[in-house]
Design a protein around this motif. Sequence first.
Motif, mmCIF file in Angstrom:
data_model
loop_
_atom_site.group_PDB
_atom_site.id
_atom_site.type_symbol
_atom_site.label_atom_id
_atom_site.label_comp_id
_atom_site.label_asym_id
_atom_site.label_seq_id
_atom_site.Cartn_x
_atom_site.Cartn_y
_atom_site.Cartn_z
ATOM 1 N N TYR A 64 -4.816 12.449 -11.420
ATOM 2 C CA TYR A 64 -4.881 12.134 -9.998
ATOM 3 C C TYR A 64 -6.235 11.481 -9.695
ATOM 4 O O TYR A 64 -7.271 12.146 -9.612
ATOM 5 C CB TYR A 64 -4.680 13.424 -9.194
ATOM 6 C CG TYR A 64 -4.665 13.217 -7.705
ATOM 7 C CD1 TYR A 64 -4.052 12.108 -7.130
ATOM 8 C CD2 TYR A 64 -5.254 14.137 -6.859
ATOM 9 C CE1 TYR A 64 -4.047 11.923 -5.772
ATOM 10 C CE2 TYR A 64 -5.246 13.976 -5.495
ATOM 11 C CZ TYR A 64 -4.642 12.853 -4.960
ATOM 12 O OH TYR A 64 -4.641 12.679 -3.615
ATOM 13 N N GLU B 21 2.203 7.140 -6.357
ATOM 14 C CA GLU B 21 1.195 8.153 -6.695
ATOM 15 C C GLU B 21 1.710 9.561 -6.372
ATOM 16 O O GLU B 21 1.591 10.486 -7.166
ATOM 17 C CB GLU B 21 -0.088 7.867 -5.906
ATOM 18 C CG GLU B 21 -1.176 8.920 -6.020
ATOM 19 C CD GLU B 21 -1.789 8.968 -7.398
ATOM 20 O OE1 GLU B 21 -2.441 9.962 -7.712
ATOM 21 O OE2 GLU B 21 -1.605 8.017 -8.188
ATOM 22 N N ILE B 22 2.323 9.705 -5.204
ATOM 23 C CA ILE B 22 2.803 11.027 -4.794
ATOM 24 C C ILE B 22 3.978 11.479 -5.654
ATOM 25 O O ILE B 22 4.092 12.640 -6.008
ATOM 26 C CB ILE B 22 3.139 11.034 -3.285
ATOM 27 C CG1 ILE B 22 1.809 11.006 -2.513
ATOM 28 C CG2 ILE B 22 3.940 12.255 -2.882
ATOM 29 C CD1 ILE B 22 1.918 10.618 -1.088
ATOM 30 N N GLY C 154 2.576 16.950 -4.327
ATOM 31 C CA GLY C 154 1.725 17.982 -3.739
ATOM 32 C C GLY C 154 0.286 17.918 -4.150
ATOM 33 O O GLY C 154 -0.518 18.760 -3.783
ATOM 34 N N ALA D 106 -2.126 15.967 -3.279
ATOM 35 C CA ALA D 106 -3.117 15.639 -2.255
ATOM 36 C C ALA D 106 -3.678 16.892 -1.597
ATOM 37 O O ALA D 106 -4.782 16.883 -1.076
ATOM 38 C CB ALA D 106 -2.478 14.745 -1.205
ATOM 39 N N ALA D 107 -2.941 17.978 -1.649
ATOM 40 C CA ALA D 107 -3.360 19.180 -0.928
ATOM 41 C C ALA D 107 -4.708 19.697 -1.402
ATOM 42 O O ALA D 107 -5.597 19.954 -0.591
ATOM 43 C CB ALA D 107 -2.297 20.251 -1.079
ATOM 44 N N TRP E 296 1.201 4.296 -2.674
ATOM 45 C CA TRP E 296 0.990 5.726 -2.367
ATOM 46 C C TRP E 296 2.212 6.538 -2.773
ATOM 47 O O TRP E 296 2.100 7.625 -3.297
ATOM 48 C CB TRP E 296 0.752 5.902 -0.848
ATOM 49 C CG TRP E 296 -0.531 5.300 -0.394
ATOM 50 C CD1 TRP E 296 -1.642 5.069 -1.142
ATOM 51 C CD2 TRP E 296 -0.834 4.829 0.915
ATOM 52 N NE1 TRP E 296 -2.611 4.490 -0.384
ATOM 53 C CE2 TRP E 296 -2.146 4.331 0.905
ATOM 54 C CE3 TRP E 296 -0.133 4.769 2.119
ATOM 55 C CZ2 TRP E 296 -2.775 3.790 2.013
ATOM 56 C CZ3 TRP E 296 -0.757 4.247 3.228
ATOM 57 C CH2 TRP E 296 -2.066 3.755 3.185
ATOM 58 N N GLN E 297 3.383 5.971 -2.478
ATOM 59 C CA GLN E 297 4.622 6.681 -2.827
ATOM 60 C C GLN E 297 4.694 6.912 -4.343
ATOM 61 O O GLN E 297 5.048 7.986 -4.793
ATOM 62 C CB GLN E 297 5.848 5.878 -2.373
ATOM 63 C CG GLN E 297 6.105 6.025 -0.887
ATOM 64 C CD GLN E 297 7.196 5.096 -0.410
ATOM 65 O OE1 GLN E 297 7.344 4.003 -0.929
ATOM 66 N NE2 GLN E 297 7.935 5.522 0.583
ATOM 67 N N ARG F 251 -7.515 17.276 -0.436
ATOM 68 C CA ARG F 251 -7.832 17.294 1.002
ATOM 69 C C ARG F 251 -8.685 18.525 1.335
ATOM 70 O O ARG F 251 -9.678 18.432 2.059
ATOM 71 C CB ARG F 251 -6.535 17.322 1.802
ATOM 72 C CG ARG F 251 -6.751 17.222 3.293
ATOM 73 C CD ARG F 251 -5.500 16.839 4.021
ATOM 74 N NE ARG F 251 -4.390 17.715 3.666
ATOM 75 C CZ ARG F 251 -3.128 17.314 3.608
ATOM 76 N NH1 ARG F 251 -2.831 16.055 3.825
ATOM 77 N NH2 ARG F 251 -2.167 18.158 3.306
ATOM 78 N N THR G 161 -7.688 9.995 -7.035
ATOM 79 C CA THR G 161 -8.477 10.355 -5.850
ATOM 80 C C THR G 161 -9.146 11.720 -6.032
ATOM 81 O O THR G 161 -10.273 11.931 -5.572
ATOM 82 C CB THR G 161 -7.591 10.357 -4.587
ATOM 83 O OG1 THR G 161 -7.056 9.043 -4.456
ATOM 84 C CG2 THR G 161 -8.373 10.689 -3.346
ATOM 85 N N GLN H 96 0.841 -1.206 0.000
ATOM 86 C CA GLN H 96 0.000 0.000 0.000
ATOM 87 C C GLN H 96 0.873 1.253 0.000
ATOM 88 O O GLN H 96 0.688 2.154 -0.796
ATOM 89 C CB GLN H 96 -0.867 0.038 1.263
ATOM 90 C CG GLN H 96 -2.011 -0.941 1.229
ATOM 91 C CD GLN H 96 -2.778 -0.923 2.542
ATOM 92 O OE1 GLN H 96 -2.538 -0.085 3.393
ATOM 93 N NE2 GLN H 96 -3.692 -1.848 2.661
#
Lengths: 301, 138
Positions: free
Chosen positions: A51, A11-12, A17, A19-20, A8-9, A23, A53, A4
């Motif tokens: 992205y 994806e990032i 940045g 996700a900011a 995530w790594q 969120r 999400t 997992q």
Amino acid sequence: MSRQISAWQREIRRNPGSAAFARLADRLREEGRLDEATWVCARGLAANPRYSTGHAILGEILHQVGLKARAKEEFLLALDLDVHNARARLRLVGLLLEEGEAQKALEHLESILFWQPHHEEAQSLAKQARALLRSRQIEAVIGPQQEELPQPGEGEEALVAPPGLVAGREGELARRVAECESVGGVMIVNREGLLVANEAAFQELKDEAAAGLASMCETSNRYLLKLGLGYLEGGLIEEKAGAIRIFRYQGYLMAVLLKEGAKLGAAEVEIRGAIDRLDRRRKLRASDTLSDDLPAETKHA
Amino acid sequence: MREVLQRLNAVNGMKGSLVVTPDGLPIATDLPAALEIEATAGLGACMGKMITGWAGQTGMKEVALGMLETGKSRLFVSAITWGFLVAVAEKRCPLGEARLEMRNAAARLNEICAGLASSVQEEESRSEPFGRHDDEKP
């Protein structure tokens, strides 16, 4: 777990940045500030279109707003980008169940439960979907109402062209209008989108601008009809330094550039006055050709 | 945003208005039931792009307002920081007042957009490397 984290790594690393905004949008959504949430999410996705999400969150916001079709598109896009996005898949399932698509919902749930057999939300939704299938309570999906639209070109309404605007004599009208005090340029375009007359500041404009005007007007006309607002008759485009008034006639389009500081109402009166004067001149010329044996009253009229 | 739209809709003859992204995603809407949100947003954004595109061809640098009129209605479009403000009005709507209110609404929306943009920047500066995705299980 390490799988997992590495996902995530990855994806990032792909979207540093990213996700900011998601969120923040999610928090705004939770607070019920849906307009702002949509804005933040749409803006963030423009910069990070891959992205997953972000698309899932935008889907949730749109679902909450009531735009189900757009929400579905976002969930599907999120899954296209990341097939393991459980959040997007679960929300899509919720949407499918609302629409009575129990079979499709079950297929998505099976995909989640294959990898995570103890996923509680997925299990609960699967129960709902099976219950729907068993009891045959699936409602038929009501298709979007298709309004009958008038076909473009058939019985089309537009302003009747002034008598002064006739084939081969368009230049005369353009010159008359260009002489008005508040006018800085005139362009007349025919039905085929060809430039037939241009005066003053619009003399620099070429066929591309004429075709662009015709295309803009015809497309807008179709869109306005689709919205049930009626046939396009004209338009206005304003910037700080001036404005362009557009008249859509049967067979012609006329764009008039208004000078900086010109008052719209006064300019319109002046332009219509110039058109009317030309119309009267044309009528006078026509009366010259009337035969002498007509009754005097008719000639006087 | 909704308050800005509500104020705009208070103009006599104004039917409704909405804020859309350049690709037609509705951000904030205040429309009557007769106007479908998605269609109005999508087509409104298309018309906004066409108007600004053609105005650019004629040498206009920054379009403040576009208006299309039919026999019974008027559709106003203003470019804002992140998309378009679109408003639909009846033909009897006073043109001067509507133009003024459109400009005011666009300016107010740009302020809101600027505020939100700085919130995003703050959030980005606060963001932690693995702060999100708790609910995402690959």
